[in-house]
Design a protein around this motif. Structure first.
Motif, PDB file in Angstrom:
ATOM      1  N   THR A 112       0.832  -1.210   0.000  1.00 14.87           N
ATOM      2  CA  THR A 112       0.000   0.000   0.000  1.00 14.87           C
ATOM      3  C   THR A 112       0.862   1.253   0.000  1.00 14.87           C
ATOM      4  O   THR A 112       0.589   2.207  -0.737  1.00 14.87           O
ATOM      5  CB  THR A 112      -0.940  -0.003   1.218  1.00 14.87           C
ATOM      6  OG1 THR A 112      -1.745  -1.187   1.173  1.00 14.87           O
ATOM      7  CG2 THR A 112      -1.835   1.219   1.229  1.00 14.87           C
ATOM      8  N   ILE A 113       1.920   1.256   0.794  1.00 12.49           N
ATOM      9  CA  ILE A 113       2.827   2.409   0.852  1.00 12.49           C
ATOM     10  C   ILE A 113       3.471   2.641  -0.510  1.00 12.49           C
ATOM     11  O   ILE A 113       3.560   3.781  -0.982  1.00 12.49           O
ATOM     12  CB  ILE A 113       3.893   2.224   1.953  1.00 12.49           C
ATOM     13  CG1 ILE A 113       3.242   2.322   3.332  1.00 12.49           C
ATOM     14  CG2 ILE A 113       5.014   3.240   1.808  1.00 12.49           C
ATOM     15  CD1 ILE A 113       4.148   1.923   4.482  1.00 12.49           C
ATOM     16  N   ILE A 114       3.892   1.572  -1.152  1.00 11.21           N
ATOM     17  CA  ILE A 114       4.509   1.707  -2.483  1.00 11.21           C
ATOM     18  C   ILE A 114       3.531   2.341  -3.466  1.00 11.21           C
ATOM     19  O   ILE A 114       3.893   3.237  -4.230  1.00 11.21           O
ATOM     20  CB  ILE A 114       5.017   0.344  -2.986  1.00 11.21           C
ATOM     21  CG1 ILE A 114       6.239  -0.080  -2.178  1.00 11.21           C
ATOM     22  CG2 ILE A 114       5.347   0.385  -4.474  1.00 11.21           C
ATOM     23  CD1 ILE A 114       6.684  -1.506  -2.393  1.00 11.21           C
ATOM     24  N   LYS A 115       2.281   1.907  -3.436  1.00 10.14           N
ATOM     25  CA  LYS A 115       1.268   2.491  -4.332  1.00 10.14           C
ATOM     26  C   LYS A 115       1.069   3.975  -4.028  1.00 10.14           C
ATOM     27  O   LYS A 115       0.954   4.795  -4.945  1.00 10.14           O
ATOM     28  CB  LYS A 115      -0.059   1.750  -4.192  1.00 10.14           C
ATOM     29  CG  LYS A 115      -0.054   0.376  -4.797  1.00 10.14           C
ATOM     30  CD  LYS A 115      -1.376  -0.313  -4.575  1.00 10.14           C
ATOM     31  CE  LYS A 115      -1.331  -1.750  -5.048  1.00 10.14           C
ATOM     32  NZ  LYS A 115      -2.559  -2.486  -4.735  1.00 10.14           N
ATOM     33  N   GLN A 116       1.020   4.329  -2.750  1.00 11.42           N
ATOM     34  CA  GLN A 116       0.825   5.730  -2.395  1.00 11.42           C
ATOM     35  C   GLN A 116       2.024   6.576  -2.814  1.00 11.42           C
ATOM     36  O   GLN A 116       1.865   7.695  -3.304  1.00 11.42           O
ATOM     37  CB  GLN A 116       0.578   5.850  -0.884  1.00 11.42           C
ATOM     38  CG  GLN A 116      -0.758   5.274  -0.468  1.00 11.42           C
ATOM     39  CD  GLN A 116      -0.886   5.111   1.028  1.00 11.42           C
ATOM     40  OE1 GLN A 116       0.070   4.791   1.716  1.00 11.42           O
ATOM     41  NE2 GLN A 116      -2.086   5.328   1.532  1.00 11.42           N
ATOM     42  N   VAL A 117       3.217   6.046  -2.634  1.00 13.89           N
ATOM     43  CA  VAL A 117       4.435   6.756  -3.040  1.00 13.89           C
ATOM     44  C   VAL A 117       4.430   6.979  -4.550  1.00 13.89           C
ATOM     45  O   VAL A 117       4.751   8.066  -5.029  1.00 13.89           O
ATOM     46  CB  VAL A 117       5.686   5.972  -2.569  1.00 13.89           C
ATOM     47  CG1 VAL A 117       6.937   6.436  -3.279  1.00 13.89           C
ATOM     48  CG2 VAL A 117       5.849   6.089  -1.058  1.00 13.89           C
ATOM     49  N   LEU A 118       4.037   5.952  -5.294  1.00 14.88           N
ATOM     50  CA  LEU A 118       3.968   6.092  -6.751  1.00 14.88           C
ATOM     51  C   LEU A 118       2.907   7.108  -7.162  1.00 14.88           C
ATOM     52  O   LEU A 118       3.131   7.929  -8.057  1.00 14.88           O
ATOM     53  CB  LEU A 118       3.685   4.742  -7.407  1.00 14.88           C
ATOM     54  CG  LEU A 118       4.808   3.708  -7.336  1.00 14.88           C
ATOM     55  CD1 LEU A 118       4.336   2.368  -7.884  1.00 14.88           C
ATOM     56  CD2 LEU A 118       6.036   4.187  -8.076  1.00 14.88           C
ATOM     57  N   ASN A 119       1.757   7.068  -6.496  1.00 13.25           N
ATOM     58  CA  ASN A 119       0.679   8.004  -6.838  1.00 13.25           C
ATOM     59  C   ASN A 119       1.061   9.454  -6.563  1.00 13.25           C
ATOM     60  O   ASN A 119       0.588  10.356  -7.253  1.00 13.25           O
ATOM     61  CB  ASN A 119      -0.595   7.648  -6.078  1.00 13.25           C
ATOM     62  CG  ASN A 119      -1.275   6.414  -6.616  1.00 13.25           C
ATOM     63  OD1 ASN A 119      -1.068   6.039  -7.762  1.00 13.25           O
ATOM     64  ND2 ASN A 119      -2.068   5.778  -5.796  1.00 13.25           N
ATOM     65  N   LEU A 120       1.897   9.667  -5.575  1.00 12.98           N
ATOM     66  CA  LEU A 120       2.322  11.035  -5.262  1.00 12.98           C
ATOM     67  C   LEU A 120       3.586  11.447  -6.018  1.00 12.98           C
ATOM     68  O   LEU A 120       4.044  12.575  -5.892  1.00 12.98           O
ATOM     69  CB  LEU A 120       2.554  11.181  -3.751  1.00 12.98           C
ATOM     70  CG  LEU A 120       1.288  11.158  -2.902  1.00 12.98           C
ATOM     71  CD1 LEU A 120       1.636  11.001  -1.422  1.00 12.98           C
ATOM     72  CD2 LEU A 120       0.469  12.416  -3.119  1.00 12.98           C
ATOM     73  N   GLY A 121       4.143  10.548  -6.803  1.00 15.11           N
ATOM     74  CA  GLY A 121       5.349  10.872  -7.568  1.00 15.11           C
ATOM     75  C   GLY A 121       6.582  11.008  -6.705  1.00 15.11           C
ATOM     76  O   GLY A 121       7.465  11.804  -7.011  1.00 15.11           O
TER      77      GLY A 121
END
Length: 101
Positions: free
Chosen positions: A66-75
């Motif tokens: 989940t953290i990886i997805k959020q990091v990717l979504n925020l660039g």
């Protein structure tokens, strides 16, 4: 989180209010990640009495995803940053004029 907010302010000039929920969720997930990581470190990965792995390991793995997805979504990762297209200021009038000429 201060570092992440600082980076976003530097990169984008300001944090868009629509990002706040994602940032709050990221903060919650980071808190849980470090909490569970500490618990696993104290309790161990494997319980030799029950012959089972610590059930928090799978929870930690889910939180990491989940953290990886959020990091990717925020660039926020180098990979995500490379995928963001930087565009020049849009001047719609110039664009429309170039199409009609």
């Amino acid at each position: 989180m201060n570092g992440i907010r600082g980076y976003l302010n530097t990169a984008y000039g300001a944090i868009d209010p629509s990002w706040e929920l994602t940032l709050e969720l990221l903060e919650d997930n980071l808190y849980q990640y470090f909490e569970y990581k500490n618990i696993i470190k104290q309790a161990g990965v494997f319980n030799f009495e029950t012959y089972r792995k610590n059930p928090l390991i799978s929870t930690l793995k889910d939180i990491q995803a989940t953290i990886i997805k959020q990091v990717l979504n925020l660039g926020l990762s180098p990979y995500a940053k490379a995928k963001i297209k930087i565009t020049e200021d849009d001047n719609s009038d110039e664009f429309i004029n170039s199409l009609t000429q």
